[in-house]
Write a protein that holds these residues in place. Structure first.
Motif, PDB file in Angstrom:
ATOM      1  N   GLY A   1      -9.652   5.048  -1.009  1.00  0.00           N
ATOM      2  CA  GLY A   1      -8.585   5.042  -0.019  1.00  0.00           C
ATOM      3  C   GLY A   1      -9.062   5.501   1.349  1.00  0.00           C
TER       4      GLY A   1
ATOM      5  N   ASP B   1      -2.819   5.164  -1.350  1.00  0.00           N
ATOM      6  CA  ASP B   1      -3.915   4.300  -0.896  1.00  0.00           C
ATOM      7  C   ASP B   1      -4.393   4.700   0.498  1.00  0.00           C
TER       8      ASP B   1
ATOM      9  N   ASP C   1       0.838  -1.200   0.000  1.00  0.00           N
ATOM     10  CA  ASP C   1       0.000   0.000   0.000  1.00  0.00           C
ATOM     11  C   ASP C   1       0.873   1.250   0.000  1.00  0.00           C
TER      12      ASP C   1
END
Length: 241
Positions: free
Chosen positions: A117, A88, A15
């Motif tokens: 996100g 993210d 991420d």
């Protein structure tokens, strides 16, 4: 000492995470340990340099999994040097109370967060913070100091107005509230006062040892005395044309 609860703010390896206003880097370090691709950003060059050294030390010590990446950069929270939808997840911890243009900060955070996100925002809680302001002008009337106190509903409204969807809140660091009250009552810069030194020693012991008794006590006290208010939100996904 983490303010964000990563059970409520889950990260997956790989991420892309921005720790916005990273300070000394505590949340960036945890994201790195969890395998994220982390950017730790702050306007304070000295803080950025310190965070970069610790990230490098973690890399050398093998504290981050294979595939994790981390970078510390100096930058302006109101003009982030990243394209739209770059991350993210975002962490904005204990900086909104310092920024005159908090709406501009949130607008930039939303811009660089991808649709779908998550964002975690933490600020000093209204009640404990109000006590600090009442006890000491020096606590907040300093360059770069706290310029506002958020009520919980006010912060959630700010997030909603910015286009985010809040999904959870909690309070953290109840054991730290009395420490700051002592500091404000005895002098913010007075670290030699016996009550301040004794309480600081307790906090360091708690941080290092994590005993069950203090963990349980803080968990019980957080809803009443938690020093920080933490809110979690998502950026809605784009609608279909």
């Amino acid at each position: 000492m983490l303010t964000v609860d990563f059970t409520r703010f889950p990260l997956a390896p790989g991420d892309r995470v921005l720790d916005l206003g990273c300070g000394a880097g505590r949340h960036a370090f945890e994201c790195y340990r969890r395998g994220a691709h982390v950017v730790a950003l702050d306007r304070d060059g000295a803080e950025v340099a310190t965070t970069a050294r610790w990230l490098a030390a973690m890399r050398e010590a093998g504290e981050a999994p294979t595939g994790a990446a981390a970078l510390a950069v100096e930058g302006d929270a109101l003009a982030l040097p990243f394209p739209d939808d770059s991350f993210d997840a975002l962490i904005v911890s204990e900086i909104m109370e310092h920024i005159p243009d908090d709406k501009g900060l949130l607008a930039e955070a939303v811009r660089v967060l991808r649709p779908g996100g998550r964002i975690a925002v933490t600020v000093p809680r209204y009640g404990p913070e109000r006590v600090c302001w009442a006890l000491s002008d020096a606590y907040h009337q300093v360059e770069g100091g706290h310029i506002r106190i958020y009520r919980a509903d006010e912060l959630l409204a700010r997030l909603t107005e910015a286009g985010l969807r809040p999904y959870g809140t909690h309070h953290a660091h109840a054991l730290h509230a009395p420490y700051w009250w002592l500091k404000c009552a005895l002098g913010v810069d007075n670290d030699t006062a016996l009550p301040v030194r004794a309480y600081h020693k307790l906090l360091v012991w708690d941080l290092m040892k994590r005993p069950l008794a203090t963990r349980a006590a803080e968990s019980l006290l957080n809803p009443v005395l938690g020093k920080s208010f933490v809110a979690y939100a998502t950026k809605p996904r784009l609608g279909r044309a």
